[in-house]
Design an enzyme around this catalytic site. Structure first.
Site, PDB file in Angstrom:
ATOM      1  N   ARG A 102      17.974  66.404 -30.166  1.00 22.84           N
ATOM      2  CA  ARG A 102      18.835  67.251 -29.557  1.00 22.84           C
ATOM      3  C   ARG A 102      19.054  68.607 -30.357  1.00 22.84           C
ATOM      4  O   ARG A 102      19.606  69.708 -29.500  1.00 22.84           O
ATOM      5  CB  ARG A 102      20.387  66.461 -29.658  1.00 22.84           C
ATOM      6  CG  ARG A 102      21.399  67.373 -28.896  1.00 22.84           C
ATOM      7  CD  ARG A 102      22.574  66.342 -27.966  1.00 22.84           C
ATOM      8  NE  ARG A 102      22.874  65.450 -29.171  1.00 22.84           N
ATOM      9  CZ  ARG A 102      23.898  65.769 -29.959  1.00 22.84           C
ATOM     10  NH1 ARG A 102      24.499  66.543 -30.147  1.00 22.84           N
ATOM     11  NH2 ARG A 102      24.318  64.860 -30.834  1.00 22.84           N
ATOM     12  N   TYR A 148      21.696  82.348  -6.162  1.00 22.39           N
ATOM     13  CA  TYR A 148      21.588  80.865  -5.889  1.00 22.39           C
ATOM     14  C   TYR A 148      22.995  80.277  -5.672  1.00 22.39           C
ATOM     15  O   TYR A 148      24.089  80.496  -6.215  1.00 22.39           O
ATOM     16  CB  TYR A 148      20.702  80.403  -6.853  1.00 22.39           C
ATOM     17  CG  TYR A 148      20.767  78.871  -6.974  1.00 22.39           C
ATOM     18  CD1 TYR A 148      20.429  78.138  -5.680  1.00 22.39           C
ATOM     19  CD2 TYR A 148      21.075  78.164  -7.928  1.00 22.39           C
ATOM     20  CE1 TYR A 148      20.267  76.729  -5.778  1.00 22.39           C
ATOM     21  CE2 TYR A 148      21.025  76.763  -8.083  1.00 22.39           C
ATOM     22  CZ  TYR A 148      20.679  75.956  -6.857  1.00 22.39           C
ATOM     23  OH  TYR A 148      20.638  74.705  -6.653  1.00 22.39           O
ATOM     24  N   ASP A 191      18.649  86.727 -13.221  1.00 17.94           N
ATOM     25  CA  ASP A 191      17.776  85.461 -12.724  1.00 17.94           C
ATOM     26  C   ASP A 191      16.467  86.217 -12.025  1.00 17.94           C
ATOM     27  O   ASP A 191      16.436  86.656 -11.290  1.00 17.94           O
ATOM     28  CB  ASP A 191      18.675  84.958 -11.854  1.00 17.94           C
ATOM     29  CG  ASP A 191      17.975  83.665 -11.407  1.00 17.94           C
ATOM     30  OD1 ASP A 191      16.907  83.428 -11.406  1.00 17.94           O
ATOM     31  OD2 ASP A 191      19.086  82.705 -10.840  1.00 17.94           O
ATOM     32  N   LYS A 233      11.224  75.782 -10.761  1.00 17.15           N
ATOM     33  CA  LYS A 233      10.574  76.639  -9.456  1.00 17.15           C
ATOM     34  C   LYS A 233       8.920  76.828  -9.962  1.00 17.15           C
ATOM     35  O   LYS A 233       8.010  76.153 -10.258  1.00 17.15           O
ATOM     36  CB  LYS A 233      11.320  77.658  -9.032  1.00 17.15           C
ATOM     37  CG  LYS A 233      12.642  77.431  -8.589  1.00 17.15           C
ATOM     38  CD  LYS A 233      13.127  76.272  -8.047  1.00 17.15           C
ATOM     39  CE  LYS A 233      14.261  76.146  -7.488  1.00 17.15           C
ATOM     40  NZ  LYS A 233      15.320  75.711  -8.733  1.00 17.15           N
TER      41      LYS A 233
END
Length: 403
Positions: A72, A126, A191, A216
């Site tokens: 983590r 988005y 973005d 993507k």
């Protein structure tokens, strides 16, 4: 701080960086392919030294020197991907997350922790990014504006200005240099999912934070979920602290696949862009299509509006896959008003240019004639004589202009 073992000796072309960044130490390790480290924890016999290292992380969030402690905090495979993406974006550092939304969440939490809960944002974004901001799920407040209104919308508690360019799903573009100037002292988050660093590097225009849904184009094969933020070292440290506290870590297998995806990113983007531009040209001449949106920047995304019910097109494709997401080697089509932007209020969708007849096409690597054959048959019959085409079917570009 970037691991010196991964450091590039001299400036290199993007295509070279895509193949070699994050892998420079492999030869000295006697390896060709990057190793995949699936460990969740790592042994340490010096508890006092380990405590010092953990205290250092708690103070700065910097990547730990020496062996890992716990997955983590950091993972060697994921670190390779972060190093490579940072170099492709021209950033000092990058931090990877379990998804693009986890990455955006971490950015907002960092700014909110500093008492800067207000965000200025330009639509369209988005759909889930829009919802996260509009719903105030993280205690943030958003002011929506167009690029010309950014400076006036900034308040003393504004922690971030956010834009997406080209935007999802209209492919609207903004002038990043002008937007950055309007931000003043407030950090600009861009973005860059649609453009990728192949077509656009926002940091070169003054942006401080670059966000990717790595699911993507960076992954590129529709088989990995992830997100990543490119930024400076100080902000990266804060992001790592949030990632450690909230647990939005990228799985090592995902980091491995994303690093592999970067190697072919430049050639995939170039090939998809060539086909997308040709499909946009053909759609722009087709009387069954009322408007076409394709960015001046290029890229593999095309949006278009049709005379009839766009859901009929979705139901009729055979080679093209009707599915959410984008940036894969295969071509995908979806109806934003029904899926990706369904979560955005109808009035807000429409005001941002997301019409109910808009379709979003993510062009893959298939032969362009095969794609056109499938798209043409899915568009169905030509409109009856006398029906008018918006803009005379001219190929449109986004209304905000290009960089």
């Amino acid at each position: 701080m970037e691991n010196s073992a991964f450091a590039a000796p001299t400036p290199r072309a993007l295509a070279t960086e895509a193949v070699h960044a994050g892998r420079e130490d492999l030869a000295q390790l006697g390896l060709h392919a990057p190793p995949l480290d699936l460990s969740t924890t790592y042994p340490s016999y010096d508890a006092a030294h380990e405590a010092e290292r953990i205290d250092a992380f708690a103070t700065t969030g910097a990547r730990l020197e020496g062996p890992p402690v716990y997955a983590r905090l950091d993972n060697p495979t994921t670190a390779r991907f972060e190093t490579a993406l940072a170099r492709l974006e021209g950033a000092k550092d990058a931090v990877a997350f379990a998804s693009g939304m986890a990455a955006l969440t971490a950015v907002l939490l960092v700014r909110a922790s500093m008492g800067l809960r207000h965000v200025v944002a330009v639509r369209p974004l988005y759909g889930c990014s829009d919802h996260l901001l509009a719903a105030g799920l993280l205690g943030t407040e958003v002011t929506w504006t167009d690029p010309a209104g950014i400076a006036a919308a900034i308040r003393p508690d504004t922690g971030l200005v956010m834009v997406e360019t080209p935007a999802n799903p209209t492919l609207a573009e903004v002038d990043l240099a002008a937007v950055r100037h309007a931000c003043g002292a407030v950090p600009l988050l861009v973005d860059n999912t649609f453009a990728t660093p192949v077509l656009q590097r926002p940091l070169e225009f003054g942006a401080q934070i670059v966000l990717h849904s790595a699911t993507k184009y960076l992954g590129g094969h529709g088989d990995v979920l992830g997100g990543v933020v490119a930024c400076d070292e100080e902000f990266a440290g804060r992001l790592r602290q949030v990632r450690f506290a909230t647990g939005g870590v990228l799985h090592p297998m995902a980091g491995y696949l994303l690093l592999r995806g970067l190697a072919t990113l430049p050639i995939r983007v170039a090939a998809a862009s060539a086909s997308a531009a040709e499909l946009a040209r053909r759609l722009g001449r087709d009387p069954r299509v009322t408007a076409v949106h394709y960015p001046r920047l290029g890229g593999g995304m095309v949006s278009f509006e049709v005379h009839g019910d766009p859901r009929d097109v979705i139901a009729s494709v055979r080679l093209i896959t009707p599915a959410v997401s984008l940036g894969s080697v295969d071509t995908l089509i979806q109806h934003p008003a029904s899926i990706s932007h369904r979560i955005v209020a109808e009035t807000d969708r429409h005001s941002a240019g997301v019409s109910d007849r808009l379709l979003r096409l993510s062009v893959g690597l298939e032969d362009v004639d095969d794609l056109w054959s499938d798209l043409s048959q899915a568009l169905g019959a030509r409109p009856a004589r006398g029906e008018q085409r918006s803009m005379n079917g001219t190929l449109l570009t986004s209304p905000q202009g290009a960089r």
